[in-house]
Scaffold this motif. Structure first.
Motif, PDB file in Angstrom:
ATOM      1  N   ILE A  59       0.839  -1.205   0.000  1.00 39.58           N
ATOM      2  CA  ILE A  59       0.000   0.000   0.000  1.00 39.58           C
ATOM      3  C   ILE A  59       0.873   1.254   0.000  1.00 39.58           C
ATOM      4  O   ILE A  59       0.606   2.232  -0.729  1.00 39.58           O
ATOM      5  CB  ILE A  59      -0.947  -0.019   1.222  1.00 39.58           C
ATOM      6  CG1 ILE A  59      -1.971  -1.153   1.073  1.00 39.58           C
ATOM      7  CG2 ILE A  59      -1.644   1.321   1.380  1.00 39.58           C
ATOM      8  CD1 ILE A  59      -2.860  -1.350   2.283  1.00 39.58           C
ATOM      9  N   GLU A  60       1.940   1.264   0.773  1.00 39.30           N
ATOM     10  CA  GLU A  60       2.831   2.416   0.808  1.00 39.30           C
ATOM     11  C   GLU A  60       3.516   2.624  -0.546  1.00 39.30           C
ATOM     12  O   GLU A  60       3.681   3.764  -1.020  1.00 39.30           O
ATOM     13  CB  GLU A  60       3.874   2.232   1.915  1.00 39.30           C
ATOM     14  CG  GLU A  60       3.299   2.278   3.318  1.00 39.30           C
ATOM     15  CD  GLU A  60       2.681   3.632   3.637  1.00 39.30           C
ATOM     16  OE1 GLU A  60       3.197   4.658   3.112  1.00 39.30           O
ATOM     17  OE2 GLU A  60       1.686   3.682   4.377  1.00 39.30           O
ATOM     18  N   LYS A  61       3.943   1.499  -1.184  1.00 40.72           N
ATOM     19  CA  LYS A  61       4.568   1.620  -2.507  1.00 40.72           C
ATOM     20  C   LYS A  61       3.584   2.195  -3.529  1.00 40.72           C
ATOM     21  O   LYS A  61       3.947   3.038  -4.376  1.00 40.72           O
ATOM     22  CB  LYS A  61       5.057   0.262  -2.981  1.00 40.72           C
ATOM     23  CG  LYS A  61       6.256  -0.260  -2.211  1.00 40.72           C
ATOM     24  CD  LYS A  61       6.662  -1.631  -2.747  1.00 40.72           C
ATOM     25  CE  LYS A  61       7.851  -2.199  -1.972  1.00 40.72           C
ATOM     26  NZ  LYS A  61       8.245  -3.545  -2.485  1.00 40.72           N
ATOM     27  N   ALA A  62       2.331   1.705  -3.467  1.00 43.12           N
ATOM     28  CA  ALA A  62       1.328   2.206  -4.412  1.00 43.12           C
ATOM     29  C   ALA A  62       1.116   3.702  -4.223  1.00 43.12           C
ATOM     30  O   ALA A  62       0.949   4.460  -5.207  1.00 43.12           O
ATOM     31  CB  ALA A  62       0.023   1.451  -4.226  1.00 43.12           C
ATOM     32  N   LYS A  63       1.148   4.176  -2.979  1.00 42.06           N
ATOM     33  CA  LYS A  63       1.002   5.621  -2.740  1.00 42.06           C
ATOM     34  C   LYS A  63       2.170   6.391  -3.321  1.00 42.06           C
ATOM     35  O   LYS A  63       2.009   7.467  -3.935  1.00 42.06           O
ATOM     36  CB  LYS A  63       0.890   5.884  -1.230  1.00 42.06           C
ATOM     37  CG  LYS A  63      -0.401   5.393  -0.608  1.00 42.06           C
ATOM     38  CD  LYS A  63      -0.417   5.692   0.888  1.00 42.06           C
ATOM     39  CE  LYS A  63      -1.714   5.215   1.529  1.00 42.06           C
ATOM     40  NZ  LYS A  63      -1.742   5.474   2.984  1.00 42.06           N
ATOM     41  N   GLU A  64       3.393   5.838  -3.172  1.00 42.77           N
ATOM     42  CA  GLU A  64       4.563   6.524  -3.715  1.00 42.77           C
ATOM     43  C   GLU A  64       4.511   6.586  -5.235  1.00 42.77           C
ATOM     44  O   GLU A  64       4.819   7.639  -5.850  1.00 42.77           O
ATOM     45  CB  GLU A  64       5.828   5.815  -3.248  1.00 42.77           C
ATOM     46  CG  GLU A  64       6.090   5.939  -1.753  1.00 42.77           C
ATOM     47  CD  GLU A  64       7.327   5.159  -1.317  1.00 42.77           C
ATOM     48  OE1 GLU A  64       7.949   4.519  -2.201  1.00 42.77           O
ATOM     49  OE2 GLU A  64       7.652   5.172  -0.118  1.00 42.77           O
ATOM     50  N   ALA A 117       1.914   1.431  -9.635  1.00 44.80           N
ATOM     51  CA  ALA A 117       0.960   1.488  -8.529  1.00 44.80           C
ATOM     52  C   ALA A 117      -0.066   0.368  -8.648  1.00 44.80           C
ATOM     53  O   ALA A 117      -0.413  -0.281  -7.649  1.00 44.80           O
ATOM     54  CB  ALA A 117       0.272   2.848  -8.506  1.00 44.80           C
ATOM     55  N   LYS A 144       1.457   5.149 -12.808  1.00 44.95           N
ATOM     56  CA  LYS A 144       0.213   4.422 -12.615  1.00 44.95           C
ATOM     57  C   LYS A 144       0.405   2.922 -12.755  1.00 44.95           C
ATOM     58  O   LYS A 144      -0.180   2.132 -12.003  1.00 44.95           O
ATOM     59  CB  LYS A 144      -0.811   4.937 -13.628  1.00 44.95           C
ATOM     60  CG  LYS A 144      -2.173   4.320 -13.474  1.00 44.95           C
ATOM     61  CD  LYS A 144      -3.147   4.939 -14.473  1.00 44.95           C
ATOM     62  CE  LYS A 144      -4.517   4.320 -14.339  1.00 44.95           C
ATOM     63  NZ  LYS A 144      -5.493   4.893 -15.318  1.00 44.95           N
ATOM     64  N   THR A 191       1.897   6.509  -7.036  1.00 40.94           N
ATOM     65  CA  THR A 191       0.811   7.411  -7.421  1.00 40.94           C
ATOM     66  C   THR A 191       1.282   8.858  -7.377  1.00 40.94           C
ATOM     67  O   THR A 191       0.969   9.669  -8.277  1.00 40.94           O
ATOM     68  CB  THR A 191      -0.396   7.213  -6.496  1.00 40.94           C
ATOM     69  OG1 THR A 191      -0.828   5.846  -6.572  1.00 40.94           O
ATOM     70  CG2 THR A 191      -1.542   8.121  -6.910  1.00 40.94           C
ATOM     71  N   ARG A 192       2.048   9.218  -6.346  1.00 38.51           N
ATOM     72  CA  ARG A 192       2.585  10.577  -6.260  1.00 38.51           C
ATOM     73  C   ARG A 192       3.595  10.844  -7.382  1.00 38.51           C
ATOM     74  O   ARG A 192       3.743  11.980  -7.852  1.00 38.51           O
ATOM     75  CB  ARG A 192       3.243  10.790  -4.892  1.00 38.51           C
ATOM     76  CG  ARG A 192       2.245  10.920  -3.753  1.00 38.51           C
ATOM     77  CD  ARG A 192       2.935  11.429  -2.475  1.00 38.51           C
ATOM     78  NE  ARG A 192       3.852  10.435  -1.950  1.00 38.51           N
ATOM     79  CZ  ARG A 192       3.538   9.515  -1.047  1.00 38.51           C
ATOM     80  NH1 ARG A 192       2.289   9.466  -0.570  1.00 38.51           N
ATOM     81  NH2 ARG A 192       4.436   8.665  -0.611  1.00 38.51           N
TER      82      ARG A 192
END
Length: 225
Positions: free
Chosen positions: A44-49, A59, A56, A51-52
């Motif tokens: 989840i943390e990787k997907a947030k990074e 993520a 895509k 995304t920022r």
């Protein structure tokens, strides 16, 4: 009878060893679940990074791996439920087996007691106890019986003499008030004190009357107002 109903407990695998094995497996599944939970949080943390960073594709890949980990966690949860269910059943079976063994041991002990105890022996023992009790009672009566000069006394004569003494004592008590009672004395009435009127001078009486008349006149004047 119990063996026909419940059957004989198996020696291998024993209930205790089975419970131990299930506990070990349950601990192992719990550890794996914790590892998977950490991996899910990391994805989840990787997907947030990503995304920022506007990545895509990366993520979405993180979210896919997260879903796979979540499916494994769900499977581990089902395994744990099955193990808990199996442990409950084994513990119940263990309690049942121990209860049956205890009842079987009690039945064997009761049978051994019945074989060792004969009803004829019990009756014989009770007869001996009753006989000894009767003998002891006779011994006590023999020891309490009067001997020597006391054995020659007639109880009827002693009771008659006692009645005579009681009658004489009662007669003496009845005659005692008439002969020895002191004469009653009536206390004398207290003397009536004579009241002495002091003689006052004629002059004092006249002045007192004048004062009372003045006081009465003042009272009448107030009432008139």
């Amino acid at each position: 009878m119990f063996s026909r109903l419940f059957g004989k407990p198996k020696v291998e695998p024993s209930t205790l060893s089975s419970l131990d094995k299930l506990n070990e497996t349950l601990e192992m599944l719990e550890k794996k679940e914790k590892v998977l939970q950490k991996k899910i949080a990391a994805e989840i943390e990787k997907a947030k990074e990503y995304t920022r960073a506007k990545n895509k594709r990366a993520a979405i890949a993180c979210l896919k791996r997260k879903k796979l980990y979540e499916n494994q966690v769900e499977q581990l949860g089902n395994f744990q439920l099955r193990i808990h269910d199996q442990m409950i059943m084994l513990e119940g079976a263990k309690a049942t087996t121990e209860t049956v063994d205890a009842l079987r041991s009690g039945a064997v002990a009761m049978k051994a007691i019945q074989k060792a105890t004969n009803i004829d022996d019990v009756d014989k023992t009770m007869d001996e106890i009753n006989e000894q009790t009767e003998n002891m009672k006779q011994i006590q009566e023999a020891l309490s019986a009067p001997i020597g000069a006391a054995a020659d006394f007639d109880d009827d004569e002693l009771e008659a003499e006692l009645e005579e003494l009681e009658g004489a004592e009662l007669e003496e008590e009845l005659l005692k008030p008439a002969t020895s009672a002191p004469p009653s004395r009536v206390p004398p009435a207290p003397p009536i004190p004579t009241q002495k009127h002091p003689q006052t001078p004629q002059k004092a009486t006249t002045s007192q009357n004048t004062a009372e008349e003045d006081e009465l006149a003042a009272l009448q004047a107030e009432m008139a107002l």
